[in-house]
Design a protein around this motif. Structure first.
Motif, PDB file in Angstrom:
ATOM      1  N   GLN A  76       0.821  -1.214   0.000  1.00  0.00           N
ATOM      2  CA  GLN A  76       0.000   0.000   0.000  1.00  0.00           C
ATOM      3  C   GLN A  76       0.854   1.263   0.000  1.00  0.00           C
ATOM      4  OE1 GLN A  76      -3.761   0.617  -0.029  1.00  0.00           O
ATOM      5  NE2 GLN A  76      -2.411   2.163  -0.875  1.00  0.00           N
ATOM      6  N   PHE A  77       1.880   1.290   0.811  1.00  0.00           N
ATOM      7  CA  PHE A  77       2.754   2.457   0.830  1.00  0.00           C
ATOM      8  C   PHE A  77       3.484   2.631  -0.504  1.00  0.00           C
ATOM      9  CE2 PHE A  77       2.293   2.279   5.493  1.00  0.00           C
ATOM     10  CZ  PHE A  77       2.061   3.622   5.738  1.00  0.00           C
ATOM     11  N   TRP A  78       3.809   1.526  -1.148  1.00  0.00           N
ATOM     12  CA  TRP A  78       4.411   1.623  -2.477  1.00  0.00           C
ATOM     13  C   TRP A  78       3.426   2.230  -3.473  1.00  0.00           C
ATOM     14  CZ3 TRP A  78       3.366  -0.570  -7.307  1.00  0.00           C
ATOM     15  CH2 TRP A  78       4.366  -0.389  -8.263  1.00  0.00           C
ATOM     16  N   TRP A  83       8.152   4.363  -2.306  1.00  0.00           N
ATOM     17  CA  TRP A  83       9.392   3.864  -2.916  1.00  0.00           C
ATOM     18  C   TRP A  83       9.343   3.924  -4.437  1.00  0.00           C
ATOM     19  CZ3 TRP A  83       6.937   0.663   0.828  1.00  0.00           C
ATOM     20  CH2 TRP A  83       7.519   0.728   2.095  1.00  0.00           C
ATOM     21  N   ARG A  84       8.546   4.786  -4.986  1.00  0.00           N
ATOM     22  CA  ARG A  84       8.358   4.798  -6.432  1.00  0.00           C
ATOM     23  C   ARG A  84       9.655   5.023  -7.200  1.00  0.00           C
ATOM     24  NH1 ARG A  84       3.147   5.061  -8.617  1.00  0.00           N
ATOM     25  NH2 ARG A  84       2.093   3.350  -7.555  1.00  0.00           N
ATOM     26  N   GLU A  85      10.571   5.782  -6.652  1.00  0.00           N
ATOM     27  CA  GLU A  85      11.845   6.027  -7.331  1.00  0.00           C
ATOM     28  C   GLU A  85      12.941   5.087  -6.853  1.00  0.00           C
ATOM     29  OE1 GLU A  85      12.770  10.112  -6.826  1.00  0.00           O
ATOM     30  OE2 GLU A  85      11.027  10.826  -7.954  1.00  0.00           O
ATOM     31  N   ARG A  86      12.563   4.172  -5.945  1.00  0.00           N
ATOM     32  CA  ARG A  86      13.532   3.195  -5.416  1.00  0.00           C
ATOM     33  C   ARG A  86      12.859   1.823  -5.354  1.00  0.00           C
ATOM     34  NH1 ARG A  86      13.757   7.706  -2.206  1.00  0.00           N
ATOM     35  NH2 ARG A  86      15.728   8.892  -2.202  1.00  0.00           N
ATOM     36  N   ASP A  87      12.487   1.308  -6.504  1.00  0.00           N
ATOM     37  CA  ASP A  87      11.798   0.016  -6.544  1.00  0.00           C
ATOM     38  C   ASP A  87      12.635  -1.096  -5.931  1.00  0.00           C
ATOM     39  OD1 ASP A  87       9.658   1.184  -7.718  1.00  0.00           O
ATOM     40  OD2 ASP A  87      10.039   0.439  -9.736  1.00  0.00           O
ATOM     41  N   TRP A  88      13.953  -0.986  -6.052  1.00  0.00           N
ATOM     42  CA  TRP A  88      14.830  -2.012  -5.487  1.00  0.00           C
ATOM     43  C   TRP A  88      14.686  -2.089  -3.972  1.00  0.00           C
ATOM     44  CZ3 TRP A  88      18.412  -0.615  -1.859  1.00  0.00           C
ATOM     45  CH2 TRP A  88      18.725   0.744  -1.762  1.00  0.00           C
ATOM     46  N   LEU A  89      14.480  -0.926  -3.331  1.00  0.00           N
ATOM     47  CA  LEU A  89      14.309  -0.899  -1.880  1.00  0.00           C
ATOM     48  C   LEU A  89      12.996  -1.563  -1.477  1.00  0.00           C
ATOM     49  CD1 LEU A  89      15.397   0.039   0.838  1.00  0.00           C
ATOM     50  CD2 LEU A  89      14.276   2.252   0.455  1.00  0.00           C
ATOM     51  N   TYR A  90      11.978  -1.343  -2.274  1.00  0.00           N
ATOM     52  CA  TYR A  90      10.678  -1.981  -2.053  1.00  0.00           C
ATOM     53  C   TYR A  90      10.809  -3.502  -2.124  1.00  0.00           C
ATOM     54  CZ  TYR A  90       5.973  -3.567  -3.488  1.00  0.00           C
ATOM     55  OH  TYR A  90       4.780  -4.229  -3.607  1.00  0.00           O
ATOM     56  N   LEU A  91      11.522  -4.002  -3.122  1.00  0.00           N
ATOM     57  CA  LEU A  91      11.709  -5.443  -3.286  1.00  0.00           C
ATOM     58  C   LEU A  91      12.584  -6.021  -2.172  1.00  0.00           C
ATOM     59  CD1 LEU A  91      12.224  -5.604  -7.155  1.00  0.00           C
ATOM     60  CD2 LEU A  91      10.170  -6.171  -5.861  1.00  0.00           C
ATOM     61  N   VAL A  92      13.611  -5.279  -1.779  1.00  0.00           N
ATOM     62  CA  VAL A  92      14.480  -5.725  -0.681  1.00  0.00           C
ATOM     63  C   VAL A  92      13.685  -5.825   0.616  1.00  0.00           C
ATOM     64  CG1 VAL A  92      16.399  -5.045   0.822  1.00  0.00           C
ATOM     65  CG2 VAL A  92      16.646  -4.913  -1.664  1.00  0.00           C
ATOM     66  N   LEU A  93      12.842  -4.831   0.871  1.00  0.00           N
ATOM     67  CA  LEU A  93      12.040  -4.823   2.096  1.00  0.00           C
ATOM     68  C   LEU A  93      11.078  -6.004   2.132  1.00  0.00           C
ATOM     69  CD1 LEU A  93      11.392  -3.367   4.716  1.00  0.00           C
ATOM     70  CD2 LEU A  93       9.784  -1.918   3.456  1.00  0.00           C
ATOM     71  N   LEU A  94      10.452  -6.304   1.001  1.00  0.00           N
ATOM     72  CA  LEU A  94       9.556  -7.462   0.936  1.00  0.00           C
ATOM     73  C   LEU A  94      10.330  -8.756   1.176  1.00  0.00           C
ATOM     74  CD1 LEU A  94       7.205  -6.674  -2.107  1.00  0.00           C
ATOM     75  CD2 LEU A  94       6.588  -6.701   0.310  1.00  0.00           C
ATOM     76  N   SER A  95      11.517  -8.853   0.581  1.00  0.00           N
ATOM     77  CA  SER A  95      12.331 -10.069   0.720  1.00  0.00           C
ATOM     78  C   SER A  95      12.795 -10.263   2.158  1.00  0.00           C
ATOM     79  CB  SER A  95      13.543  -9.996  -0.214  1.00  0.00           C
ATOM     80  OG  SER A  95      13.136  -9.872  -1.563  1.00  0.00           O
ATOM     81  N   VAL A  96      13.265  -9.184   2.783  1.00  0.00           N
ATOM     82  CA  VAL A  96      13.727  -9.263   4.170  1.00  0.00           C
ATOM     83  C   VAL A  96      12.575  -9.626   5.101  1.00  0.00           C
ATOM     84  CG1 VAL A  96      14.630  -7.910   6.112  1.00  0.00           C
ATOM     85  CG2 VAL A  96      15.668  -7.688   3.840  1.00  0.00           C
ATOM     86  N   THR A  97      11.406  -9.054   4.834  1.00  0.00           N
ATOM     87  CA  THR A  97      10.220  -9.356   5.646  1.00  0.00           C
ATOM     88  C   THR A  97       9.880 -10.843   5.577  1.00  0.00           C
ATOM     89  OG1 THR A  97       9.306  -7.131   5.303  1.00  0.00           O
ATOM     90  CG2 THR A  97       7.764  -8.862   5.962  1.00  0.00           C
ATOM     91  N   GLY A  98       9.835 -11.380   4.362  1.00  0.00           N
ATOM     92  CA  GLY A  98       9.524 -12.802   4.191  1.00  0.00           C
ATOM     93  C   GLY A  98      10.574 -13.708   4.799  1.00  0.00           C
ATOM     94  N   LEU A  99      11.848 -13.343   4.642  1.00  0.00           N
ATOM     95  CA  LEU A  99      12.939 -14.158   5.185  1.00  0.00           C
ATOM     96  C   LEU A  99      12.927 -14.157   6.710  1.00  0.00           C
ATOM     97  CD1 LEU A  99      15.438 -15.860   4.545  1.00  0.00           C
ATOM     98  CD2 LEU A  99      16.777 -13.743   4.551  1.00  0.00           C
ATOM     99  N   PHE A 100      12.701 -12.990   7.305  1.00  0.00           N
ATOM    100  CA  PHE A 100      12.632 -12.874   8.765  1.00  0.00           C
ATOM    101  C   PHE A 100      11.524 -13.775   9.301  1.00  0.00           C
ATOM    102  CE2 PHE A 100      12.667  -9.441  12.365  1.00  0.00           C
ATOM    103  CZ  PHE A 100      12.785 -10.447  13.305  1.00  0.00           C
ATOM    104  N   TRP A 101      10.357 -13.699   8.662  1.00  0.00           N
ATOM    105  CA  TRP A 101       9.216 -14.517   9.097  1.00  0.00           C
ATOM    106  C   TRP A 101       9.534 -16.003   8.968  1.00  0.00           C
ATOM    107  CZ3 TRP A 101       6.066 -18.191   6.881  1.00  0.00           C
ATOM    108  CH2 TRP A 101       4.873 -18.484   7.547  1.00  0.00           C
ATOM    109  N   LEU A 102      10.147 -16.389   7.859  1.00  0.00           N
ATOM    110  CA  LEU A 102      10.443 -17.798   7.611  1.00  0.00           C
ATOM    111  C   LEU A 102      11.432 -18.341   8.630  1.00  0.00           C
ATOM    112  CD1 LEU A 102      10.015 -20.231   5.758  1.00  0.00           C
ATOM    113  CD2 LEU A 102      11.904 -19.404   4.352  1.00  0.00           C
ATOM    114  N   VAL A 103      12.467 -17.565   8.929  1.00  0.00           N
ATOM    115  CA  VAL A 103      13.488 -18.011   9.886  1.00  0.00           C
ATOM    116  C   VAL A 103      12.876 -18.215  11.269  1.00  0.00           C
ATOM    117  CG1 VAL A 103      15.567 -17.307  11.139  1.00  0.00           C
ATOM    118  CG2 VAL A 103      15.443 -17.006   8.660  1.00  0.00           C
TER     119      VAL A 103
END
Length: 222
Positions: A76-78, A83-103
């Motif tokens: 929603q914030f995206w 993060w419209r000018e930093r799509d890579w940061l948006y993807l990194v944040l999603l990845s870190v969130t999923g990895l943290f939860w999985l661990v």
């Protein structure tokens, strides 16, 4: 009693969810993640109620909901342009969130414990994003804030997840683990669920119409 009250008040998010369903075709698509958030919240509260009624643990259901809800908030914030000018940061944040939860989920293999650390850090992230975007709204908005859906949604996120942090911290050993404190926080949490559900319902009312729907309304006036 506190858990039952929290669950009952939590079901009130269904009001926002059904209002969103009624308005989904006519409103701005940039608010769709929030609509999904309301529906996921309603389904979570309903399934928690069914599990508790049957005498089952709700931890796994709560853990899955926490992950999905945070991902929807980040999305929603995206959509709003954080993060419209930093799509890579948006993807990194999603990845870190999923990895943290999985661990943390893998560490708690018994399936009966809530991912408390994930809840704490992800909730803190939501609170910080909400505060930041409220500041953006204050800077840009020159109308009444109670009619601004972004302000209402962010304020609801900020309040809900701030109290959620207090509630989850009470389960971590050594952090406010007194039972009376825990009961007090969860009573507050129950009322916060009700208040934020009303804020979310009000915000759905003020979500702007999409351009196609506006054109249809204008053409119907002639």
């Amino acid at each position: 009693m506190t858990s039952a009250l929290s669950n009952q008040f939590g079901l009130s998010i269904g009001i926002a969810a059904f209002l969103a369903l009624l308005r989904v075709r006519s409103t701005d698509s940039s608010f769709y993640p929030f609509y999904f958030f309301c529906w996921v919240g309603f389904i979570h509260e309903l399934s928690d109620w069914l599990l508790l009624s049957g005498g089952y643990f709700t931890s796994w259901n709560d853990n899955v909901y926490t992950l999905v809800a945070v991902v929807l908030v980040i999305w929603q914030f995206w959509e709003w342009g954080l993060w419209r000018e930093r799509d890579w940061l948006y993807l990194v944040l999603l990845s870190v969130t999923g990895l943290f939860w999985l661990v943390e989920t893998c560490i708690r293999l018994d399936g009966t414990a809530v991912n408390s650390w994930f809840c704490l850090f992800s909730s803190l992230g939501v609170v910080l994003m909400s505060i930041w975007w409220i500041g953006v709204v204050f800077y840009r908005e020159d109308e009444y804030l109670y009619k601004n859906p972004i302000f209402l949604i962010c304020f609801g996120f900020m309040v809900y997840y701030s109290v959620f942090i207090l509630a989850e911290s009470s389960w971590i050993p050594g952090m406010n683990d007194r039972e009376d404190y825990r009961q007090m926080v969860y009573k507050v949490m129950a009322w916060v669920k009700l208040v934020t559900a009303m804020l979310f319902a009000l915000s759905v009312r003020w979500v702007p119409l999409c351009k196609d729907h506006i054109l249809k309304l204008c053409s119907g006036r002639h």
